[in-house]
Every structure is written in C-alpha cells, then in structure tokens.
Design a protein around this motif. Structure first.
Motif, short mmCIF file in Angstrom:
data_model
loop_
_atom_site.label_atom_id
_atom_site.label_comp_id
_atom_site.label_asym_id
_atom_site.label_seq_id
_atom_site.Cartn_x
_atom_site.Cartn_y
_atom_site.Cartn_z
N ILE A 139 0.84 -1.21 0.00
CA ILE A 139 0.00 0.00 0.00
C ILE A 139 0.87 1.25 0.00
CG2 ILE A 139 -1.58 1.38 1.40
CD1 ILE A 139 -3.10 -0.77 0.11
N ASN A 170 -8.94 -4.37 5.16
CA ASN A 170 -9.12 -3.13 4.39
C ASN A 170 -7.99 -2.92 3.40
OD1 ASN A 170 -11.52 -2.45 5.68
ND2 ASN A 170 -10.49 -1.31 7.31
N ASP A 171 -6.74 -3.20 3.82
CA ASP A 171 -5.61 -3.09 2.90
C ASP A 171 -5.75 -4.07 1.74
OD1 ASP A 171 -4.47 -1.06 4.32
OD2 ASP A 171 -2.94 -2.29 5.30
N LYS A 174 -8.23 -2.71 -0.71
CA LYS A 174 -7.66 -1.59 -1.47
C LYS A 174 -6.80 -2.10 -2.62
CE LYS A 174 -7.45 1.81 2.30
NZ LYS A 174 -6.53 2.57 3.20
N ASN A 177 -8.96 -3.93 -5.36
CA ASN A 177 -9.72 -2.97 -6.18
C ASN A 177 -8.87 -2.32 -7.26
OD1 ASN A 177 -12.12 -3.43 -4.82
ND2 ASN A 177 -11.77 -1.79 -3.32
N LYS A 178 -7.55 -2.41 -7.17
CA LYS A 178 -6.65 -1.86 -8.19
C LYS A 178 -6.31 -2.89 -9.27
CE LYS A 178 -6.11 2.25 -6.35
NZ LYS A 178 -6.57 3.48 -7.06
#
Length: 400
Positions: A139, A170-171, A174, A177-178
């Motif tokens: 991240i 959550n990481d 993230k 989602n990329k």
C-alpha cells in the motif's frame, strides 16, 4: 487423486527440472489436487495448513502460465501478485519461488515493511513477473506511485484467515480494487470462518475448492501432554523439561511479546541457548533469531501467536504452550510447528488453574484429551529404569 509424479500433473520441463534440483519427487495431496485445476485457469480456494506444500501448489501453475506468455512486463508493472500476512511467510514464499523458477527467466521480488524501501523500489522499477508482498508495504509503494497493478493476471491471497486476524482486510481490498477484473485468483487458508468465506466470494469467480489435512487429523499425529501447574512454577518446569536432550529444537509459545522477551532472557541466564521472536523486534533481529534457530545455534525459540504459522522449520522436536491460547484454533496452529513432513512430534501444554476453560475448549475442538503429566513422570522419562517400570500413558481419543 492418485498422482505418482509431477510430470503427470502437466507441468512443463523447466519446472520439472527445478523440482528435481530441489529434491521434490512426489506431489503432496494439496499439490496433486490444486495444480491441475490451476493449470486450467480456474479460480481456487485451498484449505491447507503451512507445511502441506501449498506454496508449490499455487506457484507452479502460476510460473507455467507466466513462462508461456511472452508479453513484456512494463516498468513498475507486476504480472503475478502473492499477498502474505507476515514478513517471515513472505520471505519463505520468495525462497520457494526462487527454487521453483530456477530454470526460467522470470523475475521476482519480495517486499515487506521494517526495512529500507529503496532496493524494493529499484526492483519494481524494472518490472516484475512475480511479486510477493505484505499488504502494508505494498500500500505504501502504491501510494508513492512506485508500483502499478493494472497488469496483474494472477493473484494469490495466502493464509487469508491470518490476514483477517491481523486486521489487513481493508488493505487487501484496497489492493484487490486496483487489479484488473480479468485475472486468475487463488485464496489459501488453514480455516474457513465466515469472514474468509465472504472475502472469497468477493475476489474469486466460480472457484474450485480443494481441502486437505483437516486440523483434527493433524493434531492426532502429535503426542500431546498437559501439565497442571501454577503460573509462578511454569518457568522452573520448563527448565526441568529442557534438561532432557531429546528436546533438541523447541518452540515455546507465550501470550505476550513482553512475556516472550522475559522468558527468553531467563532461559539464557539458566544456560539455555534461546531467543525471542515477535512483532516488536526489528526485521533484522527476527531474521537472525530464525536463522540461528534453523541452524541449531539457538535451541529454544520463544514466540507469540503471530508466528504460529510463520515458523516453517524442519525437525522441530517439541512445542511448549507456556501460556494456553484463549482461542483453541491457535493451539492447533502452534503445535503444528512439530510433527511436520511425516515426522513425529511432541507438544506440552502448561495449564494454570485460570486456564482450565482454555484447555476444555482445546480438547473439544481437537476431540483429543491431552495426557496429564507431572514433574515426577518427567523425571521417569529421563531415567530409563523408571521408564521401563512405568507404562507410558497414551492420549485418549474423545468420542465424536
């Protein structure tokens, strides 16, 4: 599936040579079940513990796919991404990738926090075929624009249940989602709680599910004893046990980081080669402790639950639960450090009166009643004449 060798799984010749060089001759059950599905591009859920060969199960098909595709990886780009919860596990995966990709031209790197990022940024700048990463550092580098994930074609989420336990959900999302929607995704986990099942539904598409080595079978293969002992007497009991040379390579689990440091220091003062490993130690200190333990320079490694799955060291003779865990699943992962690769293993549990409820939960989960031991029975183990005169108690199997 009755698979006799890796060639019958459909692996390419360069990978077969790498396996031969590494001394791998026969696939483990998770490899035999997972590799054919992954070679056919299916998404996959794998239920398997550390030590079952799951790294090769997901890495070999991925390496084969990457080697077959000829498109050039762009600067800062990544073609395959493996997410791991801890630095130690990431490094172990990286070591296995290096062995398995030996006869290919694929480039890989491992990135994690706790160390300088410049070498990692430089490795990413050239573009990588395969990246092993912990979520936090990845991240950070994403936010700095040091890595691009729009080129990822393969995703592995390893030890997903541990990832959630450590608060990385959550990481992870993230990062996911990329990624491009068109990719092959794999999720491996030792257990499948509701949160992991929900995560699997989010990131996988019509996955095949393979499962090996149920936890109950794993613990039944390990000789388990419990000492009912007050907490103030636990250290003296441990030192007494360590007088037995059969305890040659021992992992001791404590509940807290401070407790691990304190116990390791006390053992050193008592003349035992010991060290501690936990999240508050620097990356260099953790790696040195693990390397010395692997080499035999350290006889006892005192650890917290963070490393219940990260310590993948062959020939651990004993595991000691100095503090009983309040989650019975953690007990299973702890004692799984011994009795690996078909070897026998022995686990000791120290149970203070305040920990009786934890012991009950452990025996309920494993369906095994731990053999009650005592200081005197341990003395008999060290005296061959006494051992011959006294039958050794056997673990009792609980009714299902």
């Amino acid at each position: 599936m009755n698979t006799l060798n890796f060639a019958s799984l459909g692996l390419a010749e360069p990978l077969l040579r790498s396996l031969n060089d590494a001394g791998f001759t026969k696939p483990t059950p998770i490899q035999a079940k997972a590799i054919p599905h992954l070679l056919e591009d299916h998404d996959l859920i794998g239920i398997a513990q550390t030590g079952t060969g799951k790294t090769a199960a997901f890495a070999l098909p991925m390496l084969q796919h990457l080697a077959e595709e000829t498109e050039r990886v762009p600067s800062k780009g990544v073609r395959a991404l493996i997410l791991a919860p801890t630095r130690e596990l990431a490094l172990q995966i990286g070591e296995n990738i290096a062995k398995l990709s030996k006869h290919t031209k694929l480039r890989h790197a491992v990135i994690f926090g706790g160390v300088g990022q410049n070498p990692q940024v430089q490795a990413l700048a050239r573009g990588l075929d395969l990246l092993v990463a912990t979520p936090g550092r990845l991240i950070d580098l994403m936010n700095q624009g040091a890595v691009r994930l729009d080129t990822v074609t393969h995703l592995v989420l390893d030890e997903a249940d541990r990832m959630l336990d450590m608060g990385f959900i959550n990481d992870v999302m993230k990062i996911v989602n990329k990624l491009p929607d068109q990719r092959q995704s794999m999720l491996f986990s030792a257990t499948m709680p509701k949160e992991v099942a929900k995560l699997a539904r989010t990131i996988l598409w019509e996955p095949v599910r393979v499962e090996v080595t149920p936890e109950v079978v794993t613990v039944e293969a390990i000789e388990q004893h419990v000492y009912h002992v007050p907490t103030p007497d636990k250290r003296a009991l441990l030192e007494t046990l360590l007088k037995d040379p059969d305890l040659a390579r021992v992992v001791v689990f404590t509940r807290t980081k401070h407790g691990a440091n304190r116990l390791a220091g006390q053992l050193v003062k008592a003349g035992v080669a010991a060290d501690a490993i936990h999240g508050n130690k620097s990356q260099g200190a953790r790696q040195r402790a693990l390397a010395q333990f692997k080499a035999g320079a350290v006889r006892v490694l005192v650890a917290t639950d963070l490393f219940a799955r990260g310590i993948d060291v062959a020939e651990i003779t004993h595991v000691v639960n100095f503090d009983l865990p309040n989650e019975p699943e953690s007990y299973v992962h702890r004692i799984g450090r011994t009795g690996r690769a078909g070897r026998t293993g022995i686990a000791f549990a120290f149970c203070d009166p305040s920990e009786r409820s934890y012991l009950t939960a452990i025996e309920r989960l494993t369906r095994v009643s731990l053999t009650v031991a005592s200081h005197s029975s341990q003395a008999q183990r060290r005296d061959p004449r006494a051992a011959a005169a006294t039958p050794r108690p056997q673990p009792r199997r609980r009714a299902a």
